[in-house]
Scaffold this motif. Structure first.
Motif, PDB file in Angstrom:
ATOM      1  N   LYS A  74      -5.186 -19.889   3.487  1.00 46.81           N
ATOM      2  CA  LYS A  74      -5.767 -20.914   4.365  1.00 46.81           C
ATOM      3  C   LYS A  74      -4.870 -21.231   5.562  1.00 46.81           C
ATOM      4  CE  LYS A  74      -8.287 -23.167   0.584  1.00 46.81           C
ATOM      5  NZ  LYS A  74      -8.512 -24.436  -0.157  1.00 46.81           N
ATOM      6  N   ALA A  75      -4.108 -20.231   6.010  1.00 44.74           N
ATOM      7  CA  ALA A  75      -3.236 -20.447   7.169  1.00 44.74           C
ATOM      8  C   ALA A  75      -3.785 -19.814   8.438  1.00 44.74           C
ATOM      9  CB  ALA A  75      -1.840 -19.890   6.887  1.00 44.74           C
ATOM     10  N   GLY A  76      -4.891 -19.118   8.354  1.00 42.16           N
ATOM     11  CA  GLY A  76      -5.479 -18.497   9.529  1.00 42.16           C
ATOM     12  C   GLY A  76      -5.411 -16.990   9.545  1.00 42.16           C
ATOM     13  N   THR A  77      -4.506 -16.404   8.759  1.00 43.55           N
ATOM     14  CA  THR A  77      -4.412 -14.947   8.681  1.00 43.55           C
ATOM     15  C   THR A  77      -5.355 -14.437   7.599  1.00 43.55           C
ATOM     16  OG1 THR A  77      -2.110 -14.931   9.412  1.00 43.55           O
ATOM     17  CG2 THR A  77      -2.891 -12.990   8.241  1.00 43.55           C
ATOM     18  N   ASP A  78      -6.207 -13.512   7.960  1.00 37.94           N
ATOM     19  CA  ASP A  78      -7.194 -12.964   7.032  1.00 37.94           C
ATOM     20  C   ASP A  78      -6.532 -11.889   6.179  1.00 37.94           C
ATOM     21  OD1 ASP A  78      -9.337 -11.884   5.678  1.00 37.94           O
ATOM     22  OD2 ASP A  78     -10.659 -11.834   7.422  1.00 37.94           O
ATOM     23  N   ILE A  79      -6.333 -12.181   4.881  1.00 33.22           N
ATOM     24  CA  ILE A  79      -5.654 -11.241   4.000  1.00 33.22           C
ATOM     25  C   ILE A  79      -6.471  -9.967   3.827  1.00 33.22           C
ATOM     26  CG2 ILE A  79      -6.668 -12.278   1.940  1.00 33.22           C
ATOM     27  CD1 ILE A  79      -3.129 -10.789   2.202  1.00 33.22           C
ATOM     28  N   VAL A 121       0.871  -1.165   0.000  1.00 34.47           N
ATOM     29  CA  VAL A 121       0.000   0.000   0.000  1.00 34.47           C
ATOM     30  C   VAL A 121       0.911   1.218   0.000  1.00 34.47           C
ATOM     31  CG1 VAL A 121      -1.750   1.275   1.280  1.00 34.47           C
ATOM     32  CG2 VAL A 121      -1.825  -1.214   1.230  1.00 34.47           C
ATOM     33  N   GLU A 122       0.665   2.165  -0.910  1.00 34.66           N
ATOM     34  CA  GLU A 122       1.530   3.334  -1.054  1.00 34.66           C
ATOM     35  C   GLU A 122       0.711   4.615  -1.100  1.00 34.66           C
ATOM     36  OE1 GLU A 122       4.597   2.674  -4.268  1.00 34.66           O
ATOM     37  OE2 GLU A 122       3.167   1.064  -4.681  1.00 34.66           O
ATOM     38  N   THR A 123       1.328   5.678  -0.677  1.00 38.57           N
ATOM     39  CA  THR A 123       0.738   7.009  -0.817  1.00 38.57           C
ATOM     40  C   THR A 123       1.600   7.842  -1.744  1.00 38.57           C
ATOM     41  OG1 THR A 123       1.970   7.985   1.030  1.00 38.57           O
ATOM     42  CG2 THR A 123      -0.105   6.859   1.553  1.00 38.57           C
ATOM     43  N   ALA A 124       1.037   8.930  -2.235  1.00 37.69           N
ATOM     44  CA  ALA A 124       1.784   9.805  -3.136  1.00 37.69           C
ATOM     45  C   ALA A 124       2.969  10.454  -2.434  1.00 37.69           C
ATOM     46  CB  ALA A 124       0.858  10.882  -3.705  1.00 37.69           C
ATOM     47  N   ALA A 125       2.876  10.598  -1.118  1.00 40.49           N
ATOM     48  CA  ALA A 125       3.960  11.222  -0.359  1.00 40.49           C
ATOM     49  C   ALA A 125       5.109  10.263  -0.063  1.00 40.49           C
ATOM     50  CB  ALA A 125       3.418  11.782   0.958  1.00 40.49           C
ATOM     51  N   GLY A 126       4.960   8.991  -0.423  1.00 40.90           N
ATOM     52  CA  GLY A 126       6.044   8.041  -0.211  1.00 40.90           C
ATOM     53  C   GLY A 126       5.815   7.056   0.908  1.00 40.90           C
ATOM     54  N   GLY A 127       4.696   7.155   1.625  1.00 38.36           N
ATOM     55  CA  GLY A 127       4.404   6.176   2.657  1.00 38.36           C
ATOM     56  C   GLY A 127       4.147   4.811   2.050  1.00 38.36           C
ATOM     57  N   ARG A 128       4.625   3.780   2.723  1.00 40.36           N
ATOM     58  CA  ARG A 128       4.482   2.452   2.159  1.00 40.36           C
ATOM     59  C   ARG A 128       4.408   1.402   3.254  1.00 40.36           C
ATOM     60  NH1 ARG A 128       8.912  -0.943  -1.363  1.00 40.36           N
ATOM     61  NH2 ARG A 128       7.609  -2.746  -1.795  1.00 40.36           N
ATOM     62  N   GLN A 129       3.535   0.421   3.029  1.00 39.38           N
ATOM     63  CA  GLN A 129       3.405  -0.730   3.908  1.00 39.38           C
ATOM     64  C   GLN A 129       3.344  -1.982   3.041  1.00 39.38           C
ATOM     65  OE1 GLN A 129       2.511  -0.773   7.687  1.00 39.38           O
ATOM     66  NE2 GLN A 129       3.779   1.023   7.385  1.00 39.38           N
ATOM     67  N   VAL A 130       3.981  -3.069   3.496  1.00 45.69           N
ATOM     68  CA  VAL A 130       3.872  -4.345   2.796  1.00 45.69           C
ATOM     69  C   VAL A 130       3.079  -5.305   3.657  1.00 45.69           C
ATOM     70  CG1 VAL A 130       6.031  -4.027   1.539  1.00 45.69           C
ATOM     71  CG2 VAL A 130       6.051  -5.210   3.740  1.00 45.69           C
ATOM     72  N   PHE A 131       2.460  -6.265   3.031  1.00 42.03           N
ATOM     73  CA  PHE A 131       1.692  -7.265   3.760  1.00 42.03           C
ATOM     74  C   PHE A 131       1.743  -8.575   2.994  1.00 42.03           C
ATOM     75  CE2 PHE A 131      -1.183  -4.952   0.973  1.00 42.03           C
ATOM     76  CZ  PHE A 131      -1.838  -5.972   0.286  1.00 42.03           C
ATOM     77  N   GLY A 132       1.440  -9.652   3.677  1.00 42.03           N
ATOM     78  CA  GLY A 132       1.434 -10.956   3.036  1.00 42.03           C
ATOM     79  C   GLY A 132       0.820 -11.988   3.943  1.00 42.03           C
ATOM     80  N   ALA A 133       0.303 -13.050   3.354  1.00 46.15           N
ATOM     81  CA  ALA A 133      -0.302 -14.135   4.124  1.00 46.15           C
ATOM     82  C   ALA A 133      -0.330 -15.391   3.270  1.00 46.15           C
ATOM     83  CB  ALA A 133      -1.715 -13.771   4.575  1.00 46.15           C
ATOM     84  N   VAL A 134      -0.129 -16.524   3.907  1.00 50.63           N
ATOM     85  CA  VAL A 134      -0.271 -17.811   3.244  1.00 50.63           C
ATOM     86  C   VAL A 134      -1.758 -18.163   3.213  1.00 50.63           C
ATOM     87  CG1 VAL A 134       0.342 -20.261   3.284  1.00 50.63           C
ATOM     88  CG2 VAL A 134       2.004 -18.543   4.032  1.00 50.63           C
TER      89      VAL A 134
END
Length: 297
Positions: free
Chosen positions: A68-73, A53-66
Motif C-alpha cells: 500500500k505504498a504506491g509500488t505495484d508488486i 527471480v532466477e534462471t537455471a543459468a544463474g541470472g537473478r533479480q531481486v524485487f521488493g515493495a512496501v
C-alpha cells in the motif's frame, strides 16, 4: 542525501525492464513477506513483500515493495521476469510460504501455475518438534522407550513429507499422541518450560499447517535429486540482507510507508546492477546445486 535517494527511488519506478539477448527456458520466482517498524499513527508495523527471480543459468533479480505504498508488486514481478528473459515458452515455477495473499499476488502477475509450498517453512516446524522430542525426560519407568519411539516417529514424519507422502503424515502424528500420556506430570526447567507441552504445541502446529497447505505440497525428494529448487530459503536470505539487516534488525528506525518503499527500490536496483553505469551486478551466478549469497552492498 536522503532526499536525493528518495528521488532516485521514485524515478526507478518508471524505468522499463531491459530484456536480455537470450531467452530463459525455465525461471523460478519466489515471494515472501517481512515487516518493518512504521512511524505513522496506527501503523506500528509495515508489511514488505520481497522475492527473487532466477534462471537455471544463474541470472537473478531481486524485487521488493512496501504494501500500500504506491509500488505495484505485480508489475515488479512482471518486470523482473522480463529482465531475466521470460517468454511465452518459459516454464515458470513459483514458491511461497503458503500465504493466500502471496499466491494471489503471483496469479495477478501472470504466474498461472500454482506455487509450491517451500520446504524451508515446513522444515522449521519439524525442527521445533524434533528439538522438543529430544528434550523429553526419561526419569520415570517407560519414558525412555516412549521417548525413543517419539523421536523415531518425528523422523518418519519428516521423511514422509519430504518424499511427497504428506497424506500419511497424520499416521505419525497420531502414533506420537498415543504415547504422550507417559509424560503426563512431567516437570520442566523454569526457563525452558515442560518439553512434553512444547512437543504437543509443535505437533499441533505441524498438523494445522499441513491441513491448510496440503494442496501445495510436492515430492521434494524427487525435485532435489533432479537438481531443482525445493524452497525459498534464498528468499529468506534476500529478506534479511535487503530489508531486515538495513531497515529492521538492530535498528531503532521507524519508517513512513512511502519512504521505506522508495529506499527499497534503490536497494533492489543496486543489487541488480541497474542503478547507474558505475554499479556492477552484485550477484554471482547460481549453480543448480545450491545458492550463493549476494555480496554485501
Amino acid at each position: 542525501m536522503r532526499d536525493h535517494t528518495l528521488q532516485v527511488g521514485a524515478q526507478l519506478g518508471n524505468a522499463p525492464a531491459i530484456r536480455p539477448a537470450a531467452a530463459a527456458s525455465a525461471v523460478t520466482v519466489s515471494l515472501d513477506s517481512t515487516f518493518i517498524r512504521g512511524c505513522d499513527d496506527g501503523e506500528r508495523h509495515l508489511e514488505v513483500r520481497v522475492g527473487n527471480v532466477e534462471t537455471a543459468a544463474g541470472g537473478r533479480q531481486v524485487f521488493g515493495a512496501v504494501v500500500k505504498a504506491g509500488t505495484d508488486i505485480t508489475e515488479l514481478i512482471r518486470g523482473n521476469l522480463q529482465a531475466v528473459g521470460q517468454t511465452d515458452d518459459t516454464e515458470v515455477t513459483a514458491f511461497t510460504d503458503g500465504c493466500s495473499g502471496l499466491r494471489s499476488t503471483l496469479a495477478d502477475a501472470g504466474v498461472t501455475k500454482p506455487p509450491i509450498l517451500d520446504w524451508f517453512h515446513i522444515a522449521m516446524r519439524l525442527q521445533h518438534a524434533k528439538q522438543a522430542a529430544r528434550g523429553l525426560s526419561i526419569d520415570e519407568p517407560g519414558r525412555e522407550q516412549a521417548k525413543a519411539a517419539i523421536i523415531e516417529e518425528v523422523e518418519r514424519l519428516r521423511w514422509r513429507i519430504w518424499n511427497g507422502k504428506a497424506k500419511n503424515a497424520r499416521l505419525s502424528i497420531d502414533r506420537i499422541r498415543k504415547v504422550m500420556h507417559v509424560f503426563k506430570g512431567e516437570h520442566g526447567h523454569r526457563m525452558t518450560g515442560v518439553p512434553s507441552r512444547k512437543l504437543w504445541r509443535a505437533l499441533h502446529e505441524v498438523d494445522r499447517y499441513l491441513n491448510r497447505q496440503s494442496s501445495w505440497l510436492v515430492d521434494y525428494a524427487r525435485r532435489y535429486r533432479a537438481g531443482l529448487r525445493v524452497g525459498t530459503s534464498i528468499t529468506e536470505g534476500t529478506a534479511n540482507f535487503l530489508v531486515n539487516r538495513r531497515m529492521n534488525k538492530s535498528q531503532q528506525m521507524r519508517w513512513s510507508r512511502r519512504g521505506a518503499d522508495l529506499l527499497l527500490q534503490v536497494r533492489c536496483a543496486v543489487y541488480n546492477g541497474t542503478l547507474g553505469s558505475g554499479f556492477g551486478h552484485l550477484f554471482e551466478p547460481l549453480p543448480n546445486q545450491g545458492p550463493q549469497w549476494a555480496k554485501a552492498a
